[in-house]
Structures are given as structure tokens and as C-alpha cells.
Design an enzyme around this catalytic site. Structure first.
Site, PDB file in Angstrom:
ATOM      1  CB  ALA A  65      -0.892  -0.015   1.233  1.00 14.76           C
ATOM      2  CD  GLU A 111      -2.052  -7.684   3.554  1.00 16.68           C
ATOM      3  OE1 GLU A 111      -1.934  -6.494   3.195  1.00 16.68           O
ATOM      4  OE2 GLU A 111      -2.380  -8.006   4.705  1.00 16.68           O
TER       5      GLU A 111
HETATM    6  N1  DAK Z   1       4.611   3.273  -0.840  1.00 21.70           N
HETATM    7  C1  DAK Z   1       4.972   4.430  -1.398  1.00 21.70           C
HETATM    8  N2  DAK Z   1       6.071   4.569  -2.171  1.00 21.70           N
HETATM    9  C2  DAK Z   1       6.836   3.482  -2.354  1.00 21.70           C
HETATM   10  C3  DAK Z   1       6.526   2.232  -1.778  1.00 21.70           C
HETATM   11  C4  DAK Z   1       5.340   2.140  -1.001  1.00 21.70           C
HETATM   12  N3  DAK Z   1       4.918   1.000  -0.454  1.00 21.70           N
HETATM   13  N4  DAK Z   1       7.492   1.358  -2.140  1.00 21.70           N
HETATM   14  C5  DAK Z   1       8.347   2.024  -2.903  1.00 21.70           C
HETATM   15  N5  DAK Z   1       7.980   3.314  -3.050  1.00 21.70           N
HETATM   16  C6  DAK Z   1       8.626   4.381  -3.800  1.00 21.70           C
HETATM   17  C7  DAK Z   1       9.882   4.855  -3.079  1.00 21.70           C
HETATM   18  O1  DAK Z   1       9.561   5.791  -2.088  1.00 21.70           O
HETATM   19  C8  DAK Z   1      10.645   5.446  -4.237  1.00 21.70           C
HETATM   20  O2  DAK Z   1      10.112   6.714  -4.515  1.00 21.70           O
HETATM   21  P1  DAK Z   1      11.084   8.014  -4.733  1.00 21.70           P
HETATM   22  O3  DAK Z   1      11.927   8.083  -3.510  1.00 21.70           O
HETATM   23  O4  DAK Z   1      11.867   7.647  -5.987  1.00 21.70           O
HETATM   24  O5  DAK Z   1      10.123   9.129  -4.925  1.00 21.70           O
HETATM   25  C9  DAK Z   1      10.315   4.527  -5.407  1.00 21.70           C
HETATM   26  O6  DAK Z   1       9.111   3.860  -5.040  1.00 21.70           O
HETATM   27  C10 DAK Z   1      11.373   3.467  -5.666  1.00 21.70           C
HETATM   28  O7  DAK Z   1      11.617   2.796  -4.440  1.00 21.70           O
HETATM   29  P2  DAK Z   1      13.092   2.625  -3.819  1.00 21.70           P
HETATM   30  O8  DAK Z   1      13.993   3.726  -4.256  1.00 21.70           O
HETATM   31  O9  DAK Z   1      12.912   2.387  -2.376  1.00 21.70           O
HETATM   32  O10 DAK Z   1      13.538   1.280  -4.585  1.00 21.70           O
HETATM   33  P3  DAK Z   1      14.601   0.193  -4.079  1.00 21.70           P
HETATM   34  O11 DAK Z   1      14.799  -0.713  -5.252  1.00 21.70           O
HETATM   35  O12 DAK Z   1      15.781   0.825  -3.444  1.00 21.70           O
HETATM   36  O13 DAK Z   1      13.836  -0.612  -2.923  1.00 21.70           O
HETATM   37  C11 DAK Z   1      11.926  -1.751  -1.955  1.00 21.70           C
HETATM   38  C12 DAK Z   1      12.705  -1.394  -3.241  1.00 21.70           C
HETATM   39  C13 DAK Z   1      10.652  -2.478  -2.380  1.00 21.70           C
HETATM   40  C14 DAK Z   1      12.782  -2.702  -1.071  1.00 21.70           C
HETATM   41  C15 DAK Z   1      11.606  -0.442  -1.146  1.00 21.70           C
HETATM   42  O14 DAK Z   1      11.009   0.491  -2.041  1.00 21.70           O
HETATM   43  C16 DAK Z   1      10.675  -0.661  -0.001  1.00 21.70           C
HETATM   44  O15 DAK Z   1      11.083  -1.160   1.066  1.00 21.70           O
HETATM   45  N6  DAK Z   1       9.414  -0.269  -0.192  1.00 21.70           N
HETATM   46  C17 DAK Z   1       8.411  -0.329   0.884  1.00 21.70           C
HETATM   47  C18 DAK Z   1       7.893  -1.740   1.030  1.00 21.70           C
HETATM   48  C19 DAK Z   1       6.883  -1.808   2.166  1.00 21.70           C
HETATM   49  O16 DAK Z   1       7.175  -1.499   3.330  1.00 21.70           O
HETATM   50  N7  DAK Z   1       5.684  -2.236   1.832  1.00 21.70           N
HETATM   51  C20 DAK Z   1       4.584  -2.390   2.829  1.00 21.70           C
HETATM   52  C21 DAK Z   1       3.784  -1.092   2.863  1.00 21.70           C
HETATM   53  S1  DAK Z   1       2.503  -1.111   4.103  1.00 21.70           S
HETATM   54  C22 DAK Z   1      -5.153  -1.682   4.616  1.00 21.70           C
HETATM   55  C23 DAK Z   1      -4.690  -2.954   4.552  1.00 21.70           C
HETATM   56  C24 DAK Z   1      -3.379  -3.203   4.164  1.00 21.70           C
HETATM   57  C25 DAK Z   1      -2.523  -2.187   3.885  1.00 21.70           C
HETATM   58  C26 DAK Z   1      -2.986  -0.909   3.952  1.00 21.70           C
HETATM   59  C27 DAK Z   1      -4.306  -0.639   4.306  1.00 21.70           C
HETATM   60  N8  DAK Z   1      -6.494  -1.440   5.052  1.00 21.70           N
HETATM   61  C28 DAK Z   1      -7.161  -2.405   5.862  1.00 21.70           C
HETATM   62  C29 DAK Z   1      -7.153  -0.226   4.782  1.00 21.70           C
HETATM   63  C30 DAK Z   1      -1.141  -2.493   3.524  1.00 21.70           C
HETATM   64  C31 DAK Z   1      -0.083  -1.860   4.045  1.00 21.70           C
HETATM   65  C32 DAK Z   1       1.242  -1.972   3.369  1.00 21.70           C
HETATM   66  O17 DAK Z   1       1.412  -2.582   2.339  1.00 21.70           O
END
Ligand code: DAK
Length: 257
Positions: A65, A111
């Protein structure tokens, strides 16, 4: 219908839906989720379509997300935005949906893939639930579907300690149906979907429902508990810190509050 964050195509009897936010690694913001729900519902209602394939691009199916969209949200904001209703709409699609996954498939992206009926992975696919790094936990079925798919031992490691799975591991543990070379995996998923789409539509519909019911019977309570806990975590300091740290590209300092 014109979409801003997804693309759709038709391949014989298969509707292809591609998430298209490559600069954000296909992070699932509210617009993506709304457009995904609309596109899948439209294909579901189209008698010329028998199955769908949901995909991203080579670098990411979806990296979760959109953290930037959620970072400042309170528990009440999360609840009121009714974000979960779009996930529920996708869960109610009647025709089979196959996820074609390459690259990152994390958090809400994972998910979403697990919410599909089958997963075809490319050799580059990486599956994980990294929410713990942000001071939260899975909120759209991750704790429930993952544990049912891979078992408690591995699910605990993935959810509590951010262990990712490679495509081969995901195949070994029963999370995905097949692994194909990156250049063939989408075609492979479309071919599988077309084979299924060629079968008796009503039987396919009820068979899909019956297989999913095995999980649904025991899943609902777990999902409701999970959702309450997920919303609660948006009232903690660690959630604010975790998401802020992500955006500032630094390690989070956990307070336990
Ligand atoms: N959200 C927003 N931006 C993201 C992102 C994300 N999840 N993942 C990557 N990006 C963006 C980065 O900020 C970056 O943007 P700029 O800095 O260039 O503007 C761009 O994508 C490229 O990412 P990286 O530079 O970080 O790329 P790398 O290859 O170095 O790293 C990575 C790739 C996948 C390891 C890293 O980007 C990363 O750790 N990303 C976050 C992964 C993460 O934590 N995902 C879980 C998010 S929380 C809900 C239910 C469920 C959810 C929500 C609501 N409800 C019940 C309502 C779910 C929650 C989640 O998924």
C-alpha cells in the site's frame, strides 16, 4: 473507461489488468485500488471474458500500500476512508483471477496477490510482509492467508521478522502455482487463464467459490481481529516514526509506544 493508474487489455477470453505506477513500484494508493476494483468488476460482468490476469511490471507487482498516503493517517482516518471496501470488492469477483508476479510483491501487494485464485511467479519475484518495519502489521489478510498457505512457522518469520521468499521458495511452500522465466511468465499466466476461461463458466464459478469457502469458514473472525489491530496501530508513535523514517530514507527508532 479511462484509467490513470492501471491498464487493461483483452486476450481472447482473458481480461488483463496491469497496475501502472512504475515510479512508485506500483504502490497501491486509493486510486489504484478503486480502478482495480472497477476494472475487475467490469470484466466479471462481461460475458465474453472467462478469467482475469492481474499483473504489475518486471520490477514490481506492487511494493505494498502507498506509505506516503497513509503516513499521517489516524486510526479513525483509516477506518473512515473505507479503504477496505475496495479489497472486499476484489475478493467478491466471481471469475477466476490469476496474479502474474514479477519483482517486488510486498505488504498489501502480497495480500492482493494472495487474494487472487492462483499465482504465476517469474524467477525474479520476491514475496514478503514488511509492515513490521513500519511499526504496523498486515491489514488486508496477510496474517490469515499467508499462514494458511505456508504454515505458522514460516508465516511468523515473514510477518515478525520481514523474511522474504524467492520465487522458488514460494513454489516449494505452496504459495504460488508455477515459476517461469521473467519474459515468459505473463504469457504463461494468460495461457493458464485462457485454458480456465474455456471451461464451463458456472462450474468454474461454483468451484472457485467452493475452494475459497474452505478458508472463508474460519477466516472471517481472524480477518476482523486483524483489521481492528491494524487500525489500532495507527494510534501508535511507532507507526508515525516507521512511516516517517521510510520517507526520510533512514532507520526507524522504535519507542514501543
Ligand atoms: N509506498 C509508497 N512509495 C513506495 C513504496 C510504497 N509501499 N514502495 C516504494 N515506493 C517508492 C519509493 O519511495 C521510491 O520513490 P522516490 O523516492 O523515488 O520518490 C520509489 O518507489 C522506488 O523505491 P526505492 O527507491 O525504495 O527502490 P529500491 O529498489 O531501493 O527498494 C523496496 C525497493 C521495495 C525494497 C523499497 O522500495 C521498499 O522497502 N518499499 C516499501 C515496502 C513496504 O514497506 N511495503 C509495505 C507497505 S505497508 C489496509 C490494509 C493493508 C494495507 C494498507 C491498508 N487497510 C485495511 C485499509 C497495507 C499496508 C502496506 O502494504
Amino acid at each position: 473507461m479511462t484509467y490513470s493508474t492501471i491498464r487493461t487489455e483483452v486476450h481472447d477470453r482473458v481480461g488483463l489488468v496491469q497496475i501502472n505506477r512504475p515510479k512508485a513500484l506500483n504502490a497501491l494508493n486509493a486510486v489504484v485500488m478503486e480502478e482495480l476494483a472497477i476494472a475487475l468488476e467490469e470484466f466479471d460482468a462481461d460475458p465474453d471474458i472467462g478469467a482475469m490476469v492481474l499483473t504489475g511490471d518486471d520490477r514490481a507487482f506492487a511494493a505494498g500500500a502507498d506509505i506516503k498516503e497513509m503516513a499521517d493517517a489516524s486510526s479513525v482516518d483509516m477506518l473512515k476512508a473505507d479503504r477496505i471496501s475496495r479489497w472486499d470488492r476484489i475478493r467478491k469477483i466471481n471469475k477466476p483471477v490469476i496474479a502474474a508476479v514479477s519483482g517486488w510483491c510486498l505488504g498489501g501487494g502480497h495480500e492482493l496477490a494472495m487474494g487472487c485464485d492462483m499465482i504465476v511467479a517469474s524467477e525474479t519475484a520476491k514475496f514478503g510482509q514488511p509492515e513490521i518495519n513500519l511499526g504496523v502489521m498486515p491489514g488486508a489478510g496477510g496474517t490469515q492467508r499467508l499462514t494458511r498457505a505456508v504454515g505458522k512457522a514460516l508465516a511468523m518469520e515473514m510477518v515478525l521478522n520481514n523474511r522474504n521468499l524467492t520465487a522458488d521458495e514460494a513454489l516449494r511452500y505452496g504459495l504460488v502455482n508455477r515459476v517461469a522465466p521473467v519474459e515468459l511468465s505473463l504469457g504463461n499466466a494468460i495461457q493458464l487463464a485462457n485454458e480456465i476461461a474455456a471451461r464451463a463458466p458456472l462450474a468454474i464459478r461454483f468451484a472457485k467459490e467452493a475452494v475459497n469457502n474452505v478458508y472463508e469458514t474460519f477466516l472471517t473472525d481472524g480477518m476482523a481481529d486483524e483489521r481492528r489491530s491494524f487500525y489500532f496501530l495507527f494510534s501508535t508513535e511507532d507507526q508515525k516514526e516507521g512511516m516517517k523514517a521510510f520517507m526520510e530514507k533512514r532507520s526507524a527508532e522504535w519507542k514501543g509506544g
